[in-house]
Design an enzyme around this catalytic site. Structure first.
Site, PDB file in Angstrom:
ATOM      1  N   THR A 125      29.771  48.321  30.710  1.00 14.20           N
ATOM      2  CA  THR A 125      31.087  47.712  30.516  1.00 14.20           C
ATOM      3  C   THR A 125      31.047  46.617  29.454  1.00 14.20           C
ATOM      4  O   THR A 125      30.020  45.946  29.282  1.00 14.20           O
ATOM      5  CB  THR A 125      31.553  47.112  31.866  1.00 14.20           C
ATOM      6  OG1 THR A 125      32.638  46.220  31.629  1.00 14.20           O
ATOM      7  CG2 THR A 125      30.464  46.304  32.552  1.00 14.20           C
ATOM      8  N   ASP A 126      32.177  46.398  28.795  1.00 17.41           N
ATOM      9  CA  ASP A 126      32.248  45.292  27.822  1.00 17.41           C
ATOM     10  C   ASP A 126      32.167  43.931  28.525  1.00 17.41           C
ATOM     11  O   ASP A 126      31.931  42.903  27.870  1.00 17.41           O
ATOM     12  CB  ASP A 126      33.527  45.386  26.962  1.00 17.41           C
ATOM     13  CG  ASP A 126      34.828  45.307  27.752  1.00 17.41           C
ATOM     14  OD1 ASP A 126      34.787  45.281  29.003  1.00 17.41           O
ATOM     15  OD2 ASP A 126      35.902  45.270  27.111  1.00 17.41           O
ATOM     16  N   GLU A 127      32.325  43.922  29.853  1.00 21.27           N
ATOM     17  CA  GLU A 127      32.314  42.630  30.566  1.00 21.27           C
ATOM     18  C   GLU A 127      30.950  41.950  30.517  1.00 21.27           C
ATOM     19  O   GLU A 127      30.844  40.751  30.772  1.00 21.27           O
ATOM     20  CB  GLU A 127      32.767  42.818  32.022  1.00 21.27           C
ATOM     21  CG  GLU A 127      34.136  43.462  32.080  1.00 21.27           C
ATOM     22  CD  GLU A 127      34.843  43.334  33.413  1.00 21.27           C
ATOM     23  OE1 GLU A 127      34.565  42.390  34.157  1.00 21.27           O
ATOM     24  OE2 GLU A 127      35.695  44.189  33.683  1.00 21.27           O
ATOM     25  N   TYR A 150      29.871  40.725  39.263  1.00 25.88           N
ATOM     26  CA  TYR A 150      29.965  42.131  38.827  1.00 25.88           C
ATOM     27  C   TYR A 150      29.330  42.284  37.447  1.00 25.88           C
ATOM     28  O   TYR A 150      28.428  43.107  37.250  1.00 25.88           O
ATOM     29  CB  TYR A 150      31.432  42.594  38.791  1.00 25.88           C
ATOM     30  CG  TYR A 150      31.627  43.860  37.974  1.00 25.88           C
ATOM     31  CD1 TYR A 150      31.075  45.075  38.383  1.00 25.88           C
ATOM     32  CD2 TYR A 150      32.359  43.845  36.773  1.00 25.88           C
ATOM     33  CE1 TYR A 150      31.230  46.237  37.627  1.00 25.88           C
ATOM     34  CE2 TYR A 150      32.522  44.998  36.010  1.00 25.88           C
ATOM     35  CZ  TYR A 150      31.961  46.189  36.444  1.00 25.88           C
ATOM     36  OH  TYR A 150      32.110  47.330  35.691  1.00 25.88           O
ATOM     37  N   LYS A 154      25.834  44.264  36.255  1.00 24.86           N
ATOM     38  CA  LYS A 154      25.850  45.341  35.247  1.00 24.86           C
ATOM     39  C   LYS A 154      24.941  44.967  34.069  1.00 24.86           C
ATOM     40  O   LYS A 154      24.246  45.831  33.533  1.00 24.86           O
ATOM     41  CB  LYS A 154      27.280  45.588  34.740  1.00 24.86           C
ATOM     42  CG  LYS A 154      28.227  46.224  35.734  1.00 24.86           C
ATOM     43  CD  LYS A 154      27.857  47.647  36.132  1.00 24.86           C
ATOM     44  CE  LYS A 154      28.052  48.659  35.028  1.00 24.86           C
ATOM     45  NZ  LYS A 154      27.796  50.051  35.493  1.00 24.86           N
TER      46      LYS A 154
END
Ligand code: NAD
Ligand code: TYD
Length: 336
Positions: A125-127, A150, A154
């Site tokens: 994810t870009d997060e 989260y 990741k």
């Protein structure tokens, strides 16, 4: 190709399973999923009798179960979607996020080595890049700076993939995508939550001032990006995937209201999420120029077909919002 897809009963995984079976008539998929609250076999309805598709209920963190699934045949790849995915839940209980998103990834990487799987794809994810200031976009070399459990779990998964490539020569690629929307998305996430609430004329809870920016991509475009990275990506590389549509949350909510012809008075500004990342925007030029991928849906058209899908699948919404969801919604939004 014969692919072990993990987390294929969730939102993006189920769309990917359908995408591969439709696009490649000779491909086979084994879908390994634990069926957490977010996993739903209704997302795969109609595929049960396909000879090219099989389902195994297992946990990616359980080495013995993963070994059993892989020992069934000659897999060409593992594509790992399995994860705990909701930031708000990670703020309440982070441990399961670390177990699945970080430890589970390591179990799969070890299994890749034992079973000599030629390719591993980590769906990330870009997060993991954290929050942007007012200018610029995430590129693949942007340092990892996750701000919530989260995204931290990741990012740990991504680091473990990088280490498996560097230390053990595992043939792995990582994709990092922006916010997805489309059919089968669990209604805890912004877009399906707002659509489901609109259908009942319930309030739409917008966090903070609603000016947090996310990039939005239609799930099918994400699936084609993962597919490009799976088949053409270079081992050890990271590929950003985005929809080139970064806008404030309030604009998304107002679009949904417009498409459903509902009044803006349904909007309710609620207490912000702690540590809420202010802005995400993503540069996908690497996967576009190196692997020939580009998104093929406009936001407006994709939003209309998404709304149509939810309108046509009210039973699905009812099932996903029964039981645990009610308790979750009350805990998250009751006194907010
Ligand atoms: P989801 O929450 O809809 O589905 C997750 C699936 O993983 C569920 O079917 C669940 O049962 C399964 N799962 C959870 N823990 C498991 C375990 N220990 N073992 C086996 N299966 C397990 O998630 P999603 O939105 O489809 O996201 C899929 C992947 O894509 C995740 O890795 C996520 O980080 C990534 N991603 C999501 C988005 C997004 O906008 N939703 C954006 C970028 C990347
Ligand atoms: P979400 O769908 O949870 O994805 P993520 O946090 O992984 O980006 O949230 C998208 C954006 O919408 C995020 O800025 C938080 C905001 N949001 C709300 O304003 N209200 C809500 O009820 C939800 C679920 C999210």
């Amino acid at each position: 190709m014969k692919i072990l897809v993990t987390g294929g009963a969730g939102f993006i995984g189920s769309n990917f399973v359908r995408y591969v079976l439709k696009t490649y008539p000779d491909d086979q998929i084994v879908n390994l999923d634990k069926l957490t609250y977010a996993g739903n076999l209704e997302n795969l309805a109609g595929l049960e009798d396909q000879k090219r598709y099989a389902f195994v209920r297992s946990d990616i963190g359980a080495e013995v179960e993963v070994d059993a699934a892989l020992s069934a045949g000659d897999f060409d790849a593992i594509v790992n979607f399995a994860a705990e995915t909701h930031v708000d839940r990670s703020l309440q209980d982070a441990q399961v996020f670390v177990q699945t998103n970080s430890m589970g990834t390591q179990v799969l990487l070890d299994a890749c080595r034992r079973h000599k799987i030629p390719r591993y794809l980590q769906v990330s994810t870009d997060e993991v890049y954290g929050s942007l200031g007012p200018e610029g976009k995430f590129v693949e070399t942007t340092p990892l700076a996750p701000n919530n459990p989260y995204s931290a779990s990741k990012a740990a998964g991504d680091c473990l993939v990088r280490a498996a490539v560097g230390s053990h020569g595992v043939d792995a690629v990582i994709t990092r995508c922006s916010n997805n929307f489309g059919p089968y998305q669990f209604p805890e996430k912004l877009i399906p939550l707002m659509i489901a609430n609109c259908l009942e004329d319930k309030e739409l809870p917008v966090y903070g001032d609603g000016m947090h920016v996310r990039d939005w991509i239609y799930v099918e475009d994400h699936c084609s990006g993962i597919d490009a990275a799976l088949r053409k990506g270079v081992a050890g590389e990271v590929y950003n995937i985005g929809g080139n549509y970064d806008v404030p949350n309030l604009e998304i909510v107002k679009t949904i209201l417009r498409v459903l012809d509902k009044p803006e008075s349904l909007i309710r500004f609620v207490k912000d999420r702690p540590g809420h990342d202010r802005r995400y925007a993503i540069d996908s030029s690497k996967i576009e120029s190196q692997l020939g991928w580009k998104p093929s849906h406009t936001f407006e058209d994709a939003m209309r077909s998404t709304v149509d899908w939810y309108l046509g699948n009210r039973d699905w919404i009812e099932h996903t919002r029964s039981g645990e969801y009610q308790t979750y919604y009350e805990r998250m939004y009751g006194n907010r």
